[in-house]
Each structure stands twice: as structure tokens, then as C-alpha cells.
Design an enzyme around this catalytic site. Structure first.
Site, PDB file in Angstrom:
ATOM      1  N   ARG A 182       0.835  -1.210   0.000  1.00  0.00           N
ATOM      2  CA  ARG A 182       0.000   0.000   0.000  1.00  0.00           C
ATOM      3  C   ARG A 182       0.860   1.246   0.000  1.00  0.00           C
ATOM      4  O   ARG A 182       0.550   2.243  -0.661  1.00  0.00           O
ATOM      5  CB  ARG A 182      -0.929  -0.001   1.219  1.00  0.00           C
ATOM      6  N   SER A 197      -5.455  -2.841   8.944  1.00  0.00           N
ATOM      7  CA  SER A 197      -4.016  -2.852   9.206  1.00  0.00           C
ATOM      8  C   SER A 197      -3.725  -2.613  10.689  1.00  0.00           C
ATOM      9  O   SER A 197      -3.008  -3.390  11.336  1.00  0.00           O
ATOM     10  CB  SER A 197      -3.363  -1.760   8.339  1.00  0.00           C
TER      11      SER A 197
HETATM   12  N1  URA Z   1      -0.775   2.633  10.641  1.00  0.00           N
HETATM   13  C1  URA Z   1      -0.906   1.323  10.341  1.00  0.00           C
HETATM   14  O1  URA Z   1      -0.443   0.441  11.058  1.00  0.00           O
HETATM   15  N2  URA Z   1      -1.561   0.986   9.203  1.00  0.00           N
HETATM   16  C2  URA Z   1      -2.110   1.905   8.381  1.00  0.00           C
HETATM   17  O2  URA Z   1      -2.691   1.543   7.381  1.00  0.00           O
HETATM   18  C3  URA Z   1      -1.952   3.265   8.703  1.00  0.00           C
HETATM   19  C4  URA Z   1      -1.282   3.599   9.853  1.00  0.00           C
END
Ligand code: URA
Length: 448
Positions: A182, A197
Site C-alpha cells: 500500500r 491494518s
Molecule cells: N498505521 C498502520 O499500522 N496501518 C495503516 O494503514 C496506517 C497507519
């Protein structure tokens, strides 16, 4: 005779991966089985990056339904080990911040909650863009080890009541792979993907309760309270839907939190806060988060009693003692807690004076964060090494009066050429006006 090579497993009922991407591209809902196979096959390498990148972009534009978001999060949690803490004599609780400038609350809150009797198996991250990362701050402490084996991780929690470490290889491996993808495909800023996430890592810790600090403002992912509320709503729905008691605080990031920005400087400020000598905003937010964590774990359940426990853990010095023990258990030089001068210090320190009389009306946290990163506190590439000693210490905060030539902040740096490049930028980060404006409200809402 022609050899038949076995096709990789990437059929979802009668659907291929590309059909599934097309379904999401066209705004249709995916089934639990389809999402589960997608996560499993991406994690084990059957689905290539280019197909998962296309899927993430489809999600970026089309979003996910609440059911899809919950399923994605669950599948990402289950992509690796889920820790269990049932043998501990108290609840496990944790916090997570969506990222800001000068946000060192984890360093204060983890020992504070541990001293108040709950357990904190905290997995943290590294700096991202202009915002700092707890692991980089901790590594400013000589010898401090953030990459622990699962057994070392468990031992520190059992012995000290909390641990402050990085993600182990066993924890949410789907997120490690997907987050890197990403980051490289402009699909980070997407609420369902952010939710899956963040929560996949936190829920894999096996924590009973989770307090999310969703930052809002100039120095945050979420610029408006509406966006932050939306993210907080999705995070709390999914967290609670997965059986972990989850609440979110929406907190201000329109000026740096506390006064110190930069790794060693922030560790020093966190220690001062645990000694009762830190900045008011940092102390206030740390106490709020810590008492919410205790109450979520039900230890004690009532918020007023939780607040009293937090105050007593601070005032008695027990929270500071916990920090000392954790630093030692993770291989660090615990003397820094009593002698912060043992932390790395920059060769040069220079004040930046105000160019007029007035009141500080704003301090752009994004600019301050970028300046500190450009002094060497962060990484441009993963392979870059960090200069833990550099940073900025604010002498003025929003609402403070200032006279021409008085110091707005002190810059700690090692390379004169870098300092010259940022002097004007720092002055520009401070808005000084004739009329006094109130500091922004720190805690804007609680979402539960
Ligand atoms: N922090 C994370 O761990 N994942 C994300 O997608 C954005 C911030």
C-alpha cells in the site's frame, strides 16, 4: 507427452482473482470465503503483488462494507499467531495512536498502566513520513532492543507488566506484506484498509481492551473531525465486533504534543512526565488514555477509580520504576531514567527567535515534523540510519505571549548546513498574531 503443471490455487468458487478484483472495482460485496482466500493466498505468495495492488486500488475507490471490513481484519489477524495471556493475574490492555508529531504518550502510558496493575503487551511502529515512531524513540536509549523473540516478549510482560517492542515475524504477517504494498501504491489513505491494518496487529496481541488515539488536524492523517470520527467509528465497530473492548479518543494534532520533537528529546520528555515534571498537555492526555485503558480492562471498572489509580502510580514513582525495569529487561541502559544526560545529545543547539511581538496562534506540526526528519531524525529510505540526538524543543505553545527576539524553539542539530536550510521554515511554522487565541481543545470526543 505434455506435462500438466498444477495451477496455483486462486479460484474462489468459479471466480479467478481477476474476476474478484473486477467485482470490487464495480462496487459489489465480496463473500467471507472470497476475502479469506484472497488474504491467505496473498500472504503465502500465490497471488502476486500486481493483483493485490489492483485490489487495494479498487477498495480505495469503492470502499468496503462493514461486514467486509470485519472479515478482512479477522483474516489478517488470523494470518499469524494470536497471543494468549490467560495465565496473567490481570487484564491486558493497549493503546494505539494513528500518528502525530511529538506524540510520546506510549512511553508514558505503558509503564503507568503496568504500575496501576494491568498488563500492556504493546506492539509499536517506526516513524512514517513526518510523524515519529515509538520504536525509533526507544532506540535512542543505549542498548534498548525492540526486536524481541516471542519468548522474550512474553517474559518482559510477565516480569515488568508491559513491553514496548516491534511486530514479531509471527504476528499479522498479512499486514506486513500488505502495508509495504500500500505504501508503494498510494493506497494507504483508505479507512477500511487502515482499520484492518491497525487492528490486525493490535488484536493479534490478544489484548482484552484497546484505546485508540485518533489524531485530527494539520499534523495527522485525518485533517477534519468528520474524517477522524468516521475512522474512529469503523475502528471501534470492528474492534468490538471482534470481541476486544475498543474505544477511541479523537485528539488534537494542530500543534505538536508536548514540547519535544525528536527521538532522544522525546524520551527525555517522557521521563520528565513520569517524574511529574512534563508538559501539561502530554500529562493530561497520558492520564486520560491510561485511565480509559484501566477501565476497559475492568481493573477498576469505574473511570473515577481508574483515574485515582493512575494518579497514585505517578505520584508514588511506581510508574517511573516500571520504565526503569522495562528498559533493563529489553537490554537498555536503565541509568537514563535517573540520568537523561546519558541519552544521545546533538553537537549544536540554537534558539530561533520570534520576529515580532504578539501571541502564538498556531505551530504547524507537519512543518515541525518535516524539519525534524530533515535534520536526520527519520528515514527517507528503509536503509537510512537515524540520528537520535536531533530535534526541536518548543519554547512557546499556542496561546503563549511572545516578544520579538524571544526564543520560539531550540533546534538540536549536528550538521550546520542542515540547520541553515531550515531556519526560515521554522519561523514560518509559527503563526504570531496581535490577539491571543485559545489553545486548541486537546480531547475533542470519545467514541465508544
Ligand atoms: N498505521 C498502520 O499500522 N496501518 C495503516 O494503514 C496506517 C497507519
Amino acid at each position: 507427452m505434455p506435462q500438466h503443471r498444477e495451477r496455483p490455487r486462486r479460484l474462489y468458487g468459479v471466480m479467478t482473482t481477476s474476476t474478484l478484483i473486477a467485482r470490487k472495482r464495480d462496487g459489489q460485496e465480496l463473500s467471507e470465503a472470497q476475502i479469506a482466500t484472497l488474504v491467505r493466498d496473498y500472504t503465502n505468495g500465490t497471488i502476486p503483488d500486481y493483483q493485490m495492488a489492483a485490489f487495494c486500488m479498487a477498495v480505495y475507490f469503492r470502499g468496503l462494507t462493514p461486514r467486509e471490513t470485519l472479515t478482512l481484519t479477522r483474516c489478517m489477524v488470523e494470518s499469524g499467531e494470536v497471543m494468549s495471556w490467560h495465565h496473567l493475574p490481570g487484564p491486558t490492555v493497549d493503546k494505539h495512536s494513528t500518528g502525530g508529531v511529538g506524540d510520546k504518550t506510549s512511553l508514558v502510558v505503558a509503564p503507568l498502566v503496568a504500575a496501576a496493575g494491568s498488563f500492556v503487551p504493546m506492539i509499536s511502529g517506526r516513524s512514517l513520513g513526518f510523524s515519529g515512531g515509538t520504536l525509533d524513540k526507544l532506540e535512542a536509549i543505549p542498548g534498548f532492543e525492540v526486536q524481541l523473540s516471542p519468548s522474550h516478549f512474553r517474559r518482559v510482560v510477565e516480569k515488568c507488566g508491559c513491553v514496548l517492542a516491534g511486530q514479531t515475524t509471527e504476528l499479522a504477517p498479512a499486514d506486513r506484506k500488505l502495508y509495504a504494498l500500500r505504501d508503494a501504491t498510494a493506497t494507504v489513505e483508505c479507512i477500511p484498509l487502515i482499520c484492518a491494518s491497525i487492528l490486525s496487529k493490535k488484536l493479534a496481541e490478544g489484548t482484552d481492551g484497546l484505546v485508540l488515539d485518533v489524531k485530527v488536524g494539520e499534523g495527522a492523517f485525518m485533517r477534519t473531525v468528520e474524517e477522524a470520527s468516521q475512522l474512529a467509528g469503523v475502528l471501534t465497530d470492528v474492534g468490538n465486533g471482534m470481541g476486544t473492548q475498543t474505544i477511541a479518543l479523537i485528539t488534537d494534532m494542530n500543534q505538536p504534543l508536548g514540547r519535544a520533537v525528536g527521538n532522544a528529546l522525546e524520551v527525555r520528555e517522557a521521563i520528565e512526565t513520569l517524574k511529574g515534571e512534563g508538559p501539561e498537555d502530554l500529562l493530561h492526555l497520558s492520564e486520560k488514555i491510561a485511565s480509559r485503558m484501566l477501565a476497559l480492562g475492568g481493573h477498576p471498572e469505574e473511570l473515577g477509580a481508574a483515574r485515582a489509580k493512575v494518579s497514585s502510580a505517578l505520584e508514588s514513582g511506581q510508574a517511573l520504576d516500571r520504565l526503569r525495569r522495562v528498559v533493563e529487561a529489553q537490554g537498555g541502559d536503565a541509568r537514563v531514567v535517573d540520568h537523561p544526560d546519558l541519552l544521545p545529545t546533538a553537537r549544536f543547539q540554537q534558539d530561533i527567535p520570534a520576529d515580532r511581538d504578539g501571541f502564538v496562534a498556531g505551530i504547524n506540526p507537519r512543518t515541525i515534523g518535516q524539519v525534524v526528519m530533515s535534520l536526520g531524525a527519520g528515514r527517507d529510505r528503509m536503509s537510512d540510519t537515524i540520528d537520535h540526538s536531533v530535534g526541536v524543543v518548543l519554547r512557546k505553545k499556542v496561546g503563549d505571549p511572545v516578544h520579538r527576539s524571544e526564543s520560539l524553539c531550540t533546534v538540536h542539530y549536528n550538521e550546520s548546513s542542515r540547520f541553515e536550510a531550515i531556519r526560515e521554515i521554522i519561523v514560518g511554522a509559527f503563526a504570531v498574531q496581535a490577539q491571543r487565541s485559545d489553545p486548541p481543545m486537546l480531547i475533542k470526543a470519545v467514541v465508544d
